[in-house]
Design a protein around this motif. Structure first.
Motif, PDB file in Angstrom:
ATOM      1  N   VAL A  82     -15.869  -5.232  -6.133  1.00 56.56           N
ATOM      2  CA  VAL A  82     -15.357  -3.865  -6.321  1.00 56.56           C
ATOM      3  C   VAL A  82     -13.853  -3.755  -6.093  1.00 56.56           C
ATOM      4  O   VAL A  82     -13.299  -2.659  -6.155  1.00 56.56           O
ATOM      5  CB  VAL A  82     -16.099  -2.842  -5.421  1.00 56.56           C
ATOM      6  N   ALA A  83     -13.192  -4.867  -5.850  1.00 58.26           N
ATOM      7  CA  ALA A  83     -11.751  -4.833  -5.576  1.00 58.26           C
ATOM      8  C   ALA A  83     -10.968  -4.187  -6.725  1.00 58.26           C
ATOM      9  O   ALA A  83     -10.044  -3.408  -6.484  1.00 58.26           O
ATOM     10  CB  ALA A  83     -11.232  -6.232  -5.291  1.00 58.26           C
ATOM     11  N   ALA A  84     -11.349  -4.495  -7.960  1.00 60.37           N
ATOM     12  CA  ALA A  84     -10.632  -3.903  -9.105  1.00 60.37           C
ATOM     13  C   ALA A  84     -10.759  -2.384  -9.104  1.00 60.37           C
ATOM     14  O   ALA A  84      -9.796  -1.683  -9.424  1.00 60.37           O
ATOM     15  CB  ALA A  84     -11.163  -4.474 -10.417  1.00 60.37           C
ATOM     16  N   ARG A  85     -11.915  -1.883  -8.735  1.00 60.41           N
ATOM     17  CA  ARG A  85     -12.090  -0.420  -8.674  1.00 60.41           C
ATOM     18  C   ARG A  85     -11.239   0.193  -7.577  1.00 60.41           C
ATOM     19  O   ARG A  85     -10.691   1.290  -7.730  1.00 60.41           O
ATOM     20  CB  ARG A  85     -13.561  -0.074  -8.456  1.00 60.41           C
ATOM     21  N   VAL A  86     -11.110  -0.497  -6.457  1.00 64.53           N
ATOM     22  CA  VAL A  86     -10.271  -0.003  -5.353  1.00 64.53           C
ATOM     23  C   VAL A  86      -8.811   0.027  -5.804  1.00 64.53           C
ATOM     24  O   VAL A  86      -8.111   1.023  -5.592  1.00 64.53           O
ATOM     25  CB  VAL A  86     -10.455  -0.871  -4.088  1.00 64.53           C
ATOM     26  N   ILE A  87      -8.362  -1.038  -6.444  1.00 60.61           N
ATOM     27  CA  ILE A  87      -6.981  -1.077  -6.946  1.00 60.61           C
ATOM     28  C   ILE A  87      -6.762   0.051  -7.946  1.00 60.61           C
ATOM     29  O   ILE A  87      -5.754   0.752  -7.905  1.00 60.61           O
ATOM     30  CB  ILE A  87      -6.671  -2.449  -7.583  1.00 60.61           C
ATOM     31  N   ARG A  88      -7.722   0.245  -8.828  1.00 55.36           N
ATOM     32  CA  ARG A  88      -7.630   1.298  -9.848  1.00 55.36           C
ATOM     33  C   ARG A  88      -7.514   2.679  -9.195  1.00 55.36           C
ATOM     34  O   ARG A  88      -6.682   3.492  -9.587  1.00 55.36           O
ATOM     35  CB  ARG A  88      -8.879   1.238 -10.726  1.00 55.36           C
ATOM     36  N   ARG A  89      -8.346   2.938  -8.206  1.00 56.96           N
ATOM     37  CA  ARG A  89      -8.322   4.248  -7.534  1.00 56.96           C
ATOM     38  C   ARG A  89      -6.966   4.501  -6.884  1.00 56.96           C
ATOM     39  O   ARG A  89      -6.396   5.588  -7.002  1.00 56.96           O
ATOM     40  CB  ARG A  89      -9.441   4.334  -6.490  1.00 56.96           C
ATOM     41  N   TRP A  90      -6.436   3.498  -6.214  1.00 55.52           N
ATOM     42  CA  TRP A  90      -5.150   3.674  -5.551  1.00 55.52           C
ATOM     43  C   TRP A  90      -4.000   3.718  -6.555  1.00 55.52           C
ATOM     44  O   TRP A  90      -3.006   4.409  -6.332  1.00 55.52           O
ATOM     45  CB  TRP A  90      -4.945   2.580  -4.514  1.00 55.52           C
ATOM     46  N   ALA A  91      -4.109   3.007  -7.659  1.00 52.47           N
ATOM     47  CA  ALA A  91      -3.067   3.072  -8.694  1.00 52.47           C
ATOM     48  C   ALA A  91      -2.940   4.502  -9.210  1.00 52.47           C
ATOM     49  O   ALA A  91      -1.836   4.974  -9.505  1.00 52.47           O
ATOM     50  CB  ALA A  91      -3.376   2.107  -9.830  1.00 52.47           C
ATOM     51  N   LEU A  92      -4.065   5.196  -9.303  1.00 54.71           N
ATOM     52  CA  LEU A  92      -4.032   6.596  -9.751  1.00 54.71           C
ATOM     53  C   LEU A  92      -3.169   7.461  -8.846  1.00 54.71           C
ATOM     54  O   LEU A  92      -2.561   8.431  -9.293  1.00 54.71           O
ATOM     55  CB  LEU A  92      -5.450   7.172  -9.824  1.00 54.71           C
ATOM     56  N   GLU A  93      -3.108   7.102  -7.560  1.00 51.84           N
ATOM     57  CA  GLU A  93      -2.302   7.865  -6.595  1.00 51.84           C
ATOM     58  C   GLU A  93      -0.813   7.778  -6.902  1.00 51.84           C
ATOM     59  O   GLU A  93      -0.041   8.615  -6.448  1.00 51.84           O
ATOM     60  CB  GLU A  93      -2.550   7.362  -5.168  1.00 51.84           C
ATOM     61  N   THR A  94      -0.405   6.776  -7.650  1.00 50.63           N
ATOM     62  CA  THR A  94       1.019   6.567  -7.930  1.00 50.63           C
ATOM     63  C   THR A  94       1.469   7.209  -9.238  1.00 50.63           C
ATOM     64  O   THR A  94       2.657   7.189  -9.551  1.00 50.63           O
ATOM     65  CB  THR A  94       1.348   5.054  -7.982  1.00 50.63           C
ATOM     66  N   ILE A  95       0.524   7.748  -9.993  1.00 51.61           N
ATOM     67  CA  ILE A  95       0.827   8.311 -11.310  1.00 51.61           C
ATOM     68  C   ILE A  95       0.894   9.832 -11.201  1.00 51.61           C
ATOM     69  O   ILE A  95      -0.045  10.455 -10.719  1.00 51.61           O
ATOM     70  CB  ILE A  95      -0.257   7.897 -12.334  1.00 51.61           C
ATOM     71  N   PRO A  96       1.978  10.442 -11.661  1.00 50.05           N
ATOM     72  CA  PRO A  96       2.069  11.905 -11.609  1.00 50.05           C
ATOM     73  C   PRO A  96       1.205  12.557 -12.688  1.00 50.05           C
ATOM     74  O   PRO A  96       0.824  11.918 -13.669  1.00 50.05           O
ATOM     75  CB  PRO A  96       3.554  12.176 -11.855  1.00 50.05           C
ATOM     76  N   GLY A  97       0.900  13.829 -12.489  1.00 45.51           N
ATOM     77  CA  GLY A  97       0.168  14.591 -13.495  1.00 45.51           C
ATOM     78  C   GLY A  97      -1.205  15.003 -13.013  1.00 45.51           C
ATOM     79  O   GLY A  97      -1.605  14.724 -11.885  1.00 45.51           O
ATOM     80  N   ASP A  98      -1.925  15.702 -13.894  1.00 47.79           N
ATOM     81  CA  ASP A  98      -3.267  16.132 -13.525  1.00 47.79           C
ATOM     82  C   ASP A  98      -4.235  14.958 -13.618  1.00 47.79           C
ATOM     83  O   ASP A  98      -3.908  13.901 -14.167  1.00 47.79           O
ATOM     84  CB  ASP A  98      -3.727  17.341 -14.343  1.00 47.79           C
ATOM     85  N   ALA A  99      -5.401  15.114 -13.070  1.00 44.44           N
ATOM     86  CA  ALA A  99      -6.353  14.017 -12.927  1.00 44.44           C
ATOM     87  C   ALA A  99      -6.697  13.339 -14.254  1.00 44.44           C
ATOM     88  O   ALA A  99      -6.655  12.119 -14.361  1.00 44.44           O
ATOM     89  CB  ALA A  99      -7.617  14.505 -12.230  1.00 44.44           C
ATOM     90  N   LEU A 100      -7.051  14.114 -15.266  1.00 41.35           N
ATOM     91  CA  LEU A 100      -7.448  13.510 -16.537  1.00 41.35           C
ATOM     92  C   LEU A 100      -6.289  12.791 -17.216  1.00 41.35           C
ATOM     93  O   LEU A 100      -6.469  11.719 -17.793  1.00 41.35           O
ATOM     94  CB  LEU A 100      -8.037  14.561 -17.474  1.00 41.35           C
ATOM     95  N   ASP A 101      -5.089  13.357 -17.129  1.00 40.91           N
ATOM     96  CA  ASP A 101      -3.934  12.705 -17.730  1.00 40.91           C
ATOM     97  C   ASP A 101      -3.592  11.412 -16.991  1.00 40.91           C
ATOM     98  O   ASP A 101      -3.221  10.420 -17.608  1.00 40.91           O
ATOM     99  CB  ASP A 101      -2.729  13.638 -17.755  1.00 40.91           C
ATOM    100  N   ARG A 102      -3.711  11.413 -15.657  1.00 38.01           N
ATOM    101  CA  ARG A 102      -3.449  10.194 -14.881  1.00 38.01           C
ATOM    102  C   ARG A 102      -4.418   9.092 -15.280  1.00 38.01           C
ATOM    103  O   ARG A 102      -4.043   7.924 -15.379  1.00 38.01           O
ATOM    104  CB  ARG A 102      -3.551  10.477 -13.382  1.00 38.01           C
ATOM    105  N   VAL A 103      -5.671   9.459 -15.522  1.00 35.34           N
ATOM    106  CA  VAL A 103      -6.660   8.467 -15.947  1.00 35.34           C
ATOM    107  C   VAL A 103      -6.286   7.920 -17.322  1.00 35.34           C
ATOM    108  O   VAL A 103      -6.397   6.715 -17.569  1.00 35.34           O
ATOM    109  CB  VAL A 103      -8.089   9.052 -15.921  1.00 35.34           C
ATOM    110  N   ASP A 104      -5.821   8.775 -18.232  1.00 37.97           N
ATOM    111  CA  ASP A 104      -5.367   8.302 -19.550  1.00 37.97           C
ATOM    112  C   ASP A 104      -4.237   7.286 -19.405  1.00 37.97           C
ATOM    113  O   ASP A 104      -4.207   6.270 -20.097  1.00 37.97           O
ATOM    114  CB  ASP A 104      -4.880   9.464 -20.420  1.00 37.97           C
ATOM    115  N   VAL A 105      -3.305   7.559 -18.500  1.00 37.07           N
ATOM    116  CA  VAL A 105      -2.162   6.659 -18.278  1.00 37.07           C
ATOM    117  C   VAL A 105      -2.657   5.317 -17.738  1.00 37.07           C
ATOM    118  O   VAL A 105      -2.272   4.256 -18.242  1.00 37.07           O
ATOM    119  CB  VAL A 105      -1.140   7.307 -17.315  1.00 37.07           C
ATOM    120  N   LEU A 106      -3.511   5.344 -16.729  1.00 37.94           N
ATOM    121  CA  LEU A 106      -4.042   4.108 -16.153  1.00 37.94           C
ATOM    122  C   LEU A 106      -4.834   3.325 -17.189  1.00 37.94           C
ATOM    123  O   LEU A 106      -4.683   2.107 -17.307  1.00 37.94           O
ATOM    124  CB  LEU A 106      -4.915   4.419 -14.933  1.00 37.94           C
ATOM    125  N   LEU A 107      -5.648   4.017 -17.952  1.00 37.14           N
ATOM    126  CA  LEU A 107      -6.443   3.360 -18.987  1.00 37.14           C
ATOM    127  C   LEU A 107      -5.536   2.680 -20.015  1.00 37.14           C
ATOM    128  O   LEU A 107      -5.735   1.516 -20.369  1.00 37.14           O
ATOM    129  CB  LEU A 107      -7.361   4.377 -19.663  1.00 37.14           C
TER     130      LEU A 107
END
Length: 121
Positions: A82-107
């Motif tokens: 599950v390490a990749a999921r943990v990294i992904r969750r924390w990476a979202l914390e570094t991206i500005p914007g609303d939740a859905l847009d941050r997920v689009d950026v990470l994706l």
């Protein structure tokens, strides 16, 4: 008999978007990466440019100091599966914007990093 609840097109669009994001992340998780990202990845989403950390070191560096200990503790305790999921969750914390847009950026960043021959920015 209860009356049917009217549907909300905006809400249905959000649900479709979340399902599409989840499916895209699942596909990335199923496909082994030949080379892990060597640094943050720069992507353009909705006309804005973002630099997205995708490694433990890059995420830790991008986080504000008060969150680093919490990140370190969580990543240290995370099973490898599950390490990749943990990294992904924390990476979202570094991206500005609303939740859905941050997920689009990470994706978008993960998709770019997964392509063969794509260099990190």
């Amino acid at each position: 008999m209860a009356e049917p609840v009217p549907s909300d097109p905006d809400e249905e669009a959000v649900v479709r978007r979340i399902r599409a994001q989840n499916a895209a992340f699942a596909e990335l998780d199923r496909t082994p990466r030949a080379h892990p990202p060597s640094g943050p990845v720069t992507v353009s989403v909705h006309g804005e440019v973002f630099t997205v950390p995708l490694t433990v070191e890059d995420v830790r560096t991008a986080l504000p100091e008060p969150l680093r200990t919490e990140f370190d503790d969580e990543i240290a305790a995370a099973p490898r599966t599950v390490a990749a999921r943990v990294i992904r969750r924390w990476a979202l914390e570094t991206i500005p914007g609303d939740a859905l847009d941050r997920v689009d950026v990470l994706l978008r960043a993960e998709q770019r990093a997964a392509r063969p021959g794509t260099a990190a920015a």
